[in-house]
Design an enzyme around this catalytic site. Sequence first.
Site, mmCIF file in Angstrom:
data_model
loop_
_atom_site.group_PDB
_atom_site.id
_atom_site.type_symbol
_atom_site.label_atom_id
_atom_site.label_comp_id
_atom_site.label_asym_id
_atom_site.label_seq_id
_atom_site.Cartn_x
_atom_site.Cartn_y
_atom_site.Cartn_z
ATOM 1 N N LEU A 1 0.834 -1.197 0.000
ATOM 2 C CA LEU A 1 0.000 0.000 0.000
ATOM 3 C C LEU A 1 0.874 1.254 0.000
ATOM 4 C CD1 LEU A 1 -3.066 0.481 0.077
ATOM 5 C CD2 LEU A 1 -2.859 0.819 2.532
ATOM 6 N N ALA A 2 0.600 2.159 -0.925
ATOM 7 C CA ALA A 2 1.297 3.439 -0.984
ATOM 8 C C ALA A 2 0.244 4.541 -1.035
ATOM 9 C CB ALA A 2 2.196 3.507 -2.205
ATOM 10 N N TYR B 1 15.657 10.586 1.977
ATOM 11 C CA TYR B 1 14.811 9.396 2.009
ATOM 12 C C TYR B 1 14.994 8.572 3.279
ATOM 13 C CZ TYR B 1 11.844 5.754 0.143
ATOM 14 O OH TYR B 1 10.806 4.871 -0.035
#
Length: 390
Positions: free
Chosen positions: A138-139, A234
Amino acid sequence: MIIQPMIRNNICMNAHPGGCALNVQQQIAHVRQAGPVTAPKRVLVIGASAGYGLSSRIAAAFGAGARTIGVSFETPAKGSRTASAGWYLDQAFQKEAGAAGLQHKSIIGDAFSHQVKEETIREIRSMMEQVDFVVYSLASGVRIDPDTGEMYRSTLKPIGRDYRALSLDSRTGEVAEATVPAATEEEIAQTVKVMGGEDWELWIKALQAGGVLAPGAVTVAYSYIGPKLTFPLYRDGTIGRAKDHLEETARSLDTVLRESGGRAWVSVNKALVTRASSVIPAVPLYLALLYRIMKEKGLHEGTIEQCLRLFSEKLFTGEEPPVDSLGRIRIDDWEMRQDVQDEVERDWEKITVETLPLLGDVEGIKEDFLKIHGFGFPEIDYSADVEVSS
């Protein structure tokens, strides 16, 4: 309606149904050419309509003959507005799976909600009784807490100080400097809430409580680490905190699932062009260098190649999967090879607007960016009228 790509700020606002269908067909053809895949036969994919989630579903269905249920949140066409790329990709999967006689069900809705979890459990009972393999891919940028109704938003920001780096426009190939301000503590917490492991754990607990998680079931969630070049934004940033939480969740779930012979893993996957990565400063530039180097070395993979290798060489070999020091499966192993990263770092220092076309696979980045939305396929006539609601 004639559909041409409509791009704003490195985000494609529309999608082409014919190109999305061809995307799915090409992935299926690759799986069939690769041969049978050893994988469980009852599979749930959460986040199944694009990227690694879609490829996982294709690999399981067309490689192992698995019955699959896919959960995703996508929007159909409305008026002159096209559906989302994920909608067309999911529709194409359903069409191809139906033609192949493969049992499948797609559930469109908010995977964070109790309602979708309950609907999924009912479908599992009806279609396959239990699931043996759960993929969490899931993003999302937003999550609404199903109990309180509170909305959380994820951000991609550095922690502690602002981040400045060169960035590549995936559409034009232009290079410019970008600055991203440091995150607040609230932004960090909200990102962990959206992108961490909390919902994955809620899914596994709901499946267990509903009696539809088979003894010995395996679950995997997808993550990314990347090179030191992008760490400040990130892995050391807000998303990295969320990934840390995801990995902590994997260790917790693994302890619980081992009691019934099951396992929980995080798979660290290769960097690829996605709808999300295209808007992250420095990442498209890194991808341009990485693509050229890995293609020259014969190491480049897309999502379907990655998923096939994950299933066949890591997860379902009959032996304990090889893991790193933190217990993570590393399917980014070719990307992170020392010779590959040494070349990336060497070329990174040489990047200018003039040298980038020689050092980086800019055309490959642009091509992949278009293809994930159904554009850029030479087999498709983009001047032809198409039905947007297909």
